[in-house]
Design a protein around this motif. Structure first.
Motif, PDB file in Angstrom:
ATOM      1  N   ASN A 143     -43.304 -48.546 -53.903  1.00  0.00           N
ATOM      2  CA  ASN A 143     -43.731 -47.116 -53.949  1.00  0.00           C
ATOM      3  C   ASN A 143     -43.160 -46.370 -52.676  1.00  0.00           C
ATOM      4  O   ASN A 143     -43.915 -45.528 -52.525  1.00  0.00           O
ATOM      5  CB  ASN A 143     -45.224 -46.985 -54.415  1.00  0.00           C
ATOM      6  CG  ASN A 143     -45.744 -47.392 -55.781  1.00  0.00           C
ATOM      7  OD1 ASN A 143     -44.866 -47.576 -56.649  1.00  0.00           O
ATOM      8  ND2 ASN A 143     -46.898 -48.093 -55.725  1.00  0.00           N
ATOM      9  N   THR A 144     -42.054 -46.863 -52.252  1.00  0.00           N
ATOM     10  CA  THR A 144     -41.478 -46.011 -51.273  1.00  0.00           C
ATOM     11  C   THR A 144     -40.031 -45.698 -51.516  1.00  0.00           C
ATOM     12  O   THR A 144     -39.581 -46.299 -52.538  1.00  0.00           O
ATOM     13  CB  THR A 144     -41.460 -46.588 -49.767  1.00  0.00           C
ATOM     14  OG1 THR A 144     -40.453 -47.988 -50.074  1.00  0.00           O
ATOM     15  CG2 THR A 144     -42.880 -47.329 -49.560  1.00  0.00           C
ATOM     16  N   TYR A 145     -39.676 -44.826 -50.834  1.00  0.00           N
ATOM     17  CA  TYR A 145     -38.149 -44.316 -51.214  1.00  0.00           C
ATOM     18  C   TYR A 145     -37.113 -44.371 -49.698  1.00  0.00           C
ATOM     19  O   TYR A 145     -38.098 -44.137 -48.489  1.00  0.00           O
ATOM     20  CB  TYR A 145     -38.141 -42.877 -51.378  1.00  0.00           C
ATOM     21  CG  TYR A 145     -38.362 -42.470 -52.934  1.00  0.00           C
ATOM     22  CD1 TYR A 145     -37.268 -42.393 -53.827  1.00  0.00           C
ATOM     23  CD2 TYR A 145     -39.641 -42.021 -53.479  1.00  0.00           C
ATOM     24  CE1 TYR A 145     -37.563 -42.133 -55.131  1.00  0.00           C
ATOM     25  CE2 TYR A 145     -39.972 -41.844 -54.752  1.00  0.00           C
ATOM     26  CZ  TYR A 145     -38.993 -41.993 -55.756  1.00  0.00           C
ATOM     27  OH  TYR A 145     -38.924 -41.404 -56.866  1.00  0.00           O
ATOM     28  N   THR A 146     -35.940 -44.552 -49.871  1.00  0.00           N
ATOM     29  CA  THR A 146     -35.332 -44.242 -48.721  1.00  0.00           C
ATOM     30  C   THR A 146     -34.490 -42.883 -49.266  1.00  0.00           C
ATOM     31  O   THR A 146     -33.691 -42.831 -50.375  1.00  0.00           O
ATOM     32  CB  THR A 146     -34.204 -45.072 -48.405  1.00  0.00           C
ATOM     33  OG1 THR A 146     -35.207 -46.126 -47.747  1.00  0.00           O
ATOM     34  CG2 THR A 146     -33.196 -44.823 -47.496  1.00  0.00           C
ATOM     35  N   GLN A 154     -31.932 -39.336 -42.756  1.00  0.00           N
ATOM     36  CA  GLN A 154     -32.644 -40.009 -43.738  1.00  0.00           C
ATOM     37  C   GLN A 154     -33.907 -40.051 -43.487  1.00  0.00           C
ATOM     38  O   GLN A 154     -34.494 -39.841 -42.383  1.00  0.00           O
ATOM     39  CB  GLN A 154     -32.180 -41.487 -43.650  1.00  0.00           C
ATOM     40  CG  GLN A 154     -30.649 -41.705 -44.296  1.00  0.00           C
ATOM     41  CD  GLN A 154     -30.295 -43.168 -44.748  1.00  0.00           C
ATOM     42  OE1 GLN A 154     -31.031 -44.039 -44.046  1.00  0.00           O
ATOM     43  NE2 GLN A 154     -29.342 -43.470 -45.581  1.00  0.00           N
ATOM     44  N   PHE A 155     -35.109 -40.054 -44.529  1.00  0.00           N
ATOM     45  CA  PHE A 155     -36.183 -40.501 -44.364  1.00  0.00           C
ATOM     46  C   PHE A 155     -36.484 -41.905 -44.914  1.00  0.00           C
ATOM     47  O   PHE A 155     -36.183 -42.426 -46.011  1.00  0.00           O
ATOM     48  CB  PHE A 155     -37.231 -39.674 -45.420  1.00  0.00           C
ATOM     49  CG  PHE A 155     -37.124 -38.100 -45.022  1.00  0.00           C
ATOM     50  CD1 PHE A 155     -36.777 -37.865 -43.660  1.00  0.00           C
ATOM     51  CD2 PHE A 155     -37.434 -37.264 -45.924  1.00  0.00           C
ATOM     52  CE1 PHE A 155     -36.725 -36.323 -43.499  1.00  0.00           C
ATOM     53  CE2 PHE A 155     -37.334 -35.959 -45.636  1.00  0.00           C
ATOM     54  CZ  PHE A 155     -37.008 -35.399 -44.510  1.00  0.00           C
ATOM     55  N   TYR A 191     -29.082 -40.981 -38.163  1.00  0.00           N
ATOM     56  CA  TYR A 191     -30.553 -40.488 -37.684  1.00  0.00           C
ATOM     57  C   TYR A 191     -31.423 -40.335 -38.830  1.00  0.00           C
ATOM     58  O   TYR A 191     -31.034 -40.027 -39.712  1.00  0.00           O
ATOM     59  CB  TYR A 191     -30.197 -39.121 -37.110  1.00  0.00           C
ATOM     60  CG  TYR A 191     -29.347 -38.967 -35.812  1.00  0.00           C
ATOM     61  CD1 TYR A 191     -29.959 -39.188 -34.630  1.00  0.00           C
ATOM     62  CD2 TYR A 191     -28.020 -38.817 -36.094  1.00  0.00           C
ATOM     63  CE1 TYR A 191     -29.003 -39.071 -33.260  1.00  0.00           C
ATOM     64  CE2 TYR A 191     -27.262 -38.721 -35.037  1.00  0.00           C
ATOM     65  CZ  TYR A 191     -27.774 -38.755 -33.570  1.00  0.00           C
ATOM     66  OH  TYR A 191     -26.705 -38.830 -32.643  1.00  0.00           O
ATOM     67  N   GLU A 192     -32.521 -40.799 -38.253  1.00  0.00           N
ATOM     68  CA  GLU A 192     -33.629 -40.821 -39.577  1.00  0.00           C
ATOM     69  C   GLU A 192     -35.137 -40.709 -38.683  1.00  0.00           C
ATOM     70  O   GLU A 192     -35.247 -40.917 -37.655  1.00  0.00           O
ATOM     71  CB  GLU A 192     -33.549 -42.122 -40.253  1.00  0.00           C
ATOM     72  CG  GLU A 192     -33.597 -43.303 -39.166  1.00  0.00           C
ATOM     73  CD  GLU A 192     -33.368 -44.703 -39.942  1.00  0.00           C
ATOM     74  OE1 GLU A 192     -34.009 -45.449 -39.871  1.00  0.00           O
ATOM     75  OE2 GLU A 192     -32.387 -44.710 -41.065  1.00  0.00           O
ATOM     76  N   LEU A 193     -35.909 -40.307 -40.051  1.00  0.00           N
ATOM     77  CA  LEU A 193     -37.224 -40.462 -39.640  1.00  0.00           C
ATOM     78  C   LEU A 193     -37.594 -42.093 -40.009  1.00  0.00           C
ATOM     79  O   LEU A 193     -37.245 -42.495 -41.196  1.00  0.00           O
ATOM     80  CB  LEU A 193     -38.226 -39.733 -40.344  1.00  0.00           C
ATOM     81  CG  LEU A 193     -38.357 -38.245 -40.049  1.00  0.00           C
ATOM     82  CD1 LEU A 193     -39.287 -37.420 -40.927  1.00  0.00           C
ATOM     83  CD2 LEU A 193     -38.445 -37.957 -38.528  1.00  0.00           C
TER      84      LEU A 193
END
Length: 222
Positions: A143-146, A154-155, A191-193
């Motif tokens: 239940n997560t996304y990239t 990106q997240f 770069y991402e969270l």
């Protein structure tokens, strides 16, 4: 035979070579959360300094006005005093400037702003808010996304805010506008969270409205 020019101040007793005291700094080295103005002073001679970590000499920057540190990052000031033919020892002080971030849920960073903050020296591993439009959304069984945004930011392993929504495979799609909260990282060239960032706000994508205005000049035919 050696000859020395007498300068003030001197140190030592009879027969010792005269010296010049190293410059002093008006503010102690350290970490600060606001801009600082550094004043250099010396008991005698002209002060020369560098800001790039190199050892100063008579060809370096001559000190005439205070040194203002108003940008994020770490900088080392090295300074000497020269009086006649005599050069002091090197004085050195390192300052780290970490200005407060202008960021909140109501004022999230864009992708470009988040990257600038990460590279700019002010970021100190705290959570920040970032907003962007979804380009791709990869769903995982956990239940997560990239999420990859239109600008490439990106997240990573992006999850639902606790107790507010349960992600499904089609919950987030291209074109959605998201605000996420998490810690900035860089993985390779991306770069991402980082993992554990979470949803704060979502505006679902909607098809652009079709202009259906109708006037005598643009009257519909049957």
């Amino acid at each position: 035979m050696k000859f020395y020019k007498y300068v003030e101040p001197t140190s030592g007793g009879e027969g010792e070579e005269p010296t010049v005291a190293a410059p002093t700094f008006s503010i102690e080295a350290g970490k600060y959360t606001e801009a600082k103005e550094i004043t250099l002073s010396a008991e005698a001679g002209t002060i020369y300094y560098t800001l790039d970590g190199t050892t100063p000499d008579a060809e370096s920057i001559e000190y005439t006005t205070p040194i203002v540190l108003e940008e994020c990052g770490e900088i080392t000031i090295k300074a000497i005093a020269i009086s006649g033919e005599i050069t002091s020892s090197v004085a050195s002080a390192t300052y780290t400037i970490k200005l407060p971030l202008n960021n909140s849920q109501a004022n999230p960073y864009t992708e470009a702003e988040a990257i600038e903050v990460y590279n700019g020296g002010c970021y100190d591993n705290q959570e920040v808010y970032v907003m962007g439009v979804v380009k791709t959304a990869q769903f995982y069984s956990s239940n997560t996304y990239t999420i990859t945004l239109e600008g490439g930011f990106q997240f990573y392993k992006f999850y639902e805010a606790a107790g507010e929504v349960t992600f499904t495979e089609d919950y987030i799609v291209a074109g959605d506008t998201l605000v996420a909260c998490g810690k900035l990282v860089k993985f390779g060239e991306t770069y991402e969270l980082g993992a554990g960032c979470y949803l704060v706000d979502r505006k679902p994508y909607s098809e652009p409205k079709v202009d259906i205005s109708n006037t005598p000049e643009t009257a519909y035919t049957v």
